[in-house]
Design an enzyme around this catalytic site. Structure first.
Site, PDB file in Angstrom:
ATOM      1  N   CYS A 127       9.860  33.016  28.096  1.00 37.08           N
ATOM      2  CA  CYS A 127      10.464  32.902  26.771  1.00 37.08           C
ATOM      3  C   CYS A 127      11.872  33.455  26.715  1.00 37.08           C
ATOM      4  O   CYS A 127      12.403  33.712  25.637  1.00 37.08           O
ATOM      5  CB  CYS A 127       9.571  33.568  25.747  1.00 37.08           C
ATOM      6  SG  CYS A 127       9.020  35.186  26.273  1.00 37.08           S
ATOM      7  N   ASP A 151      16.590  38.124   9.068  1.00 44.28           N
ATOM      8  CA  ASP A 151      16.806  36.698   8.863  1.00 44.28           C
ATOM      9  C   ASP A 151      17.444  36.070  10.099  1.00 44.28           C
ATOM     10  O   ASP A 151      17.717  36.738  11.090  1.00 44.28           O
ATOM     11  CB  ASP A 151      17.656  36.461   7.604  1.00 44.28           C
ATOM     12  CG  ASP A 151      17.196  35.236   6.830  1.00 44.28           C
ATOM     13  OD1 ASP A 151      16.913  34.212   7.485  1.00 44.28           O
ATOM     14  OD2 ASP A 151      17.110  35.298   5.611  1.00 44.28           O
ATOM     15  N   GLY A 176      34.926  30.885  24.732  1.00 39.44           N
ATOM     16  CA  GLY A 176      33.732  31.484  25.303  1.00 39.44           C
ATOM     17  C   GLY A 176      34.081  32.642  26.198  1.00 39.44           C
ATOM     18  O   GLY A 176      35.240  33.060  26.280  1.00 39.44           O
ATOM     19  N   ASP A 181      13.620  29.622  11.246  1.00 38.39           N
ATOM     20  CA  ASP A 181      13.183  28.833  12.397  1.00 38.39           C
ATOM     21  C   ASP A 181      12.245  29.668  13.251  1.00 38.39           C
ATOM     22  O   ASP A 181      12.305  30.891  13.269  1.00 38.39           O
ATOM     23  CB  ASP A 181      14.367  28.263  13.202  1.00 38.39           C
ATOM     24  CG  ASP A 181      15.263  29.319  13.792  1.00 38.39           C
ATOM     25  OD1 ASP A 181      15.160  30.500  13.389  1.00 38.39           O
ATOM     26  OD2 ASP A 181      16.081  28.972  14.664  1.00 38.39           O
TER      27      ASP A 181
HETATM   28 CO    CO Z   1      16.059  32.168  13.855  1.00 38.33          CO
HETATM   29 CO    CO Z   2      16.759  30.783   6.516  1.00 42.38          CO
END
Ligand code: CO
Ligand code: CO
Ligand code: CO
Length: 351
Positions: free
Chosen positions: A18, A51, A140, A228
């Site tokens: 992961c 968040d 970058g 997400d």
């Molecule tokens: Co997220």
């Molecule tokens: Co949101």
């Protein structure tokens, strides 16, 4: 490295499937030890509610959305790795209701060991996703490192009134998830040569799909909260939504879409350490009410660490069917997985 024996990119990653995220317990301990930051009224979303991205108001009409994400290779194909890393980083902008504007590449690469074309392929994959997102690469930074790592810092824009936090779900809202889970177990299985080419491609497609379409479709709907699903797993991110919103969630296990063979591979022992950490952390908090008869593997699957997962959307109940249909018609693998309740605030009841 001979040409006949192509490099297995994931073999250079020293940790599980992961991307080696620092676990939620360790992270919270570190963050809590820091001195409090000076309050700023323009910081609309900061660290407090765990968040997806920070949101900073520039004017009454405009706010910046900022996020950064990078990890070690989770697939062997460098172009795909670049695509996935970019889709994953961009996702946090979409989860806040924002539109990605600019990106910066973050690169760690063993430049004297691996062929430079591998890095070029990673950057090309990311570049194609950035282009698809309608964003612009502005720069970058790269370092020489034994273990390759790649990701993006992304800046987006949002109207300050249109920010979709993870902390404003309302009782009665329906929960929609826009991608299947099981990614951590499958990427761990890739490292152990357990997936066929077709299975790897299917997984790669899921991870490299932008949450752009889902975000654009949900924009006009009465979506009260959105996040997400990534490293802390479906239940980890859902529990942040529950706690942030001060409400309970109900998640119906049988309605949660899971990728093929996840259960079988979990049985064979390919549950990554990150997933077990997620489960243990939520157990420690008493955040999840599982049915007594639910076995351990099913619990791990719901906590499985995801890379570049879907959006978890809390939408007004009267609009949920229409939103779900519109998502499905656009090819999004969306499913209705539960609802928000006034019962057991801060906790999730799995049924
Ligand atoms: Co997220
Ligand atoms: Co949101
Ligand atoms: Co993130």
């Amino acid at each position: 490295m001979s040409l006949a024996e192509p490099i297995k990119l994931t073999s250079l990653s020293t940790k599980g499937g992961c991307g080696c995220k620092i676990g939620p317990a360790d992270l919270m301990q570190v963050l809590r030890s820091l001195p409090p930051t000076v309050p700023n009224p323009d910081l609309l979303v900061g660290l407090d509610t765990s968040d997806d991205a920070g949101v900073y108001r520039l004017s009454d009409e405009l706010a910046l959305v900022q996020t950064v994400d990078f990890f070690t290779p989770i697939v062997d194909d460098p172009y795909s790795f670049g695509q996935i890393a970019a889709a994953n980083a961009l996702s946090d902008i979409y989860a806040m209701g924002g539109k990605p504007l600019t990106v910066l590449n973050i690169v760690a690469f063993p430049i004297s060991v691996l062929d430079k074309s591998i890095l070029a392929d990673i950057l090309r994959g990311a570049g194609d996703k950035v282009k698809e997102a309608g964003a612009t690469l502005v720069g970058g930074h790269s370092i020489d490192d034994k273990e390759p790592k790649f990701g993006l810092a992304v800046t987006g824009l949002v109207h300050p009134d249109k920010v979709r936090t993870n902390a404003a779900a309302r009782a009665g809202d329906k929960l929609i998830l826009t991608k299947p889970i099981g990614v951590g177990i499958l990427t761990t299985s890739i490292k152990k040569d357990q997936l066929s080419l077709e299975e790897t491609e299917r997984l790669t497609t899921v991870m490299s799909t932008l949450n752009k379409t889902a975000a654009e479709i949900m924009a006009p709907y009465g979506v009260h909260a959105c996040t997400d699903v990534t490293g802390f797993g479906l239940l980890g991110h859902a529990s942040e939504m529950a706690r942030g919103s001060g409400l309970g969630l109900i998640i119906r296990q049988e309605d949660v879409p899971v990728l093929p063979r996840v259960r079988e591979l979990a049985e064979k022992g390919f549950v990554p350490g990150g997933t077990k950490n997620n489960y243990a952390h939520l157990e420690g908090q008493g955040s999840i009410l599982y049915p007594e008869e639910m076995d351990q593997l099913s619990r791990y699957i719901l906590c499985d660490a995801v890379t570049s997962g879907g959006l978890l959307i809390a939408v007004a109940p009267e609009q949920s069917e229409e939103l779900l249909n519109e998502l499905k018609n656009a090819g999004v693998e969306a499913a209705l997985i539960g609802e928000v309740t006034e019962d057991h605030p801060g906790q999730i009841s799995v049924i």
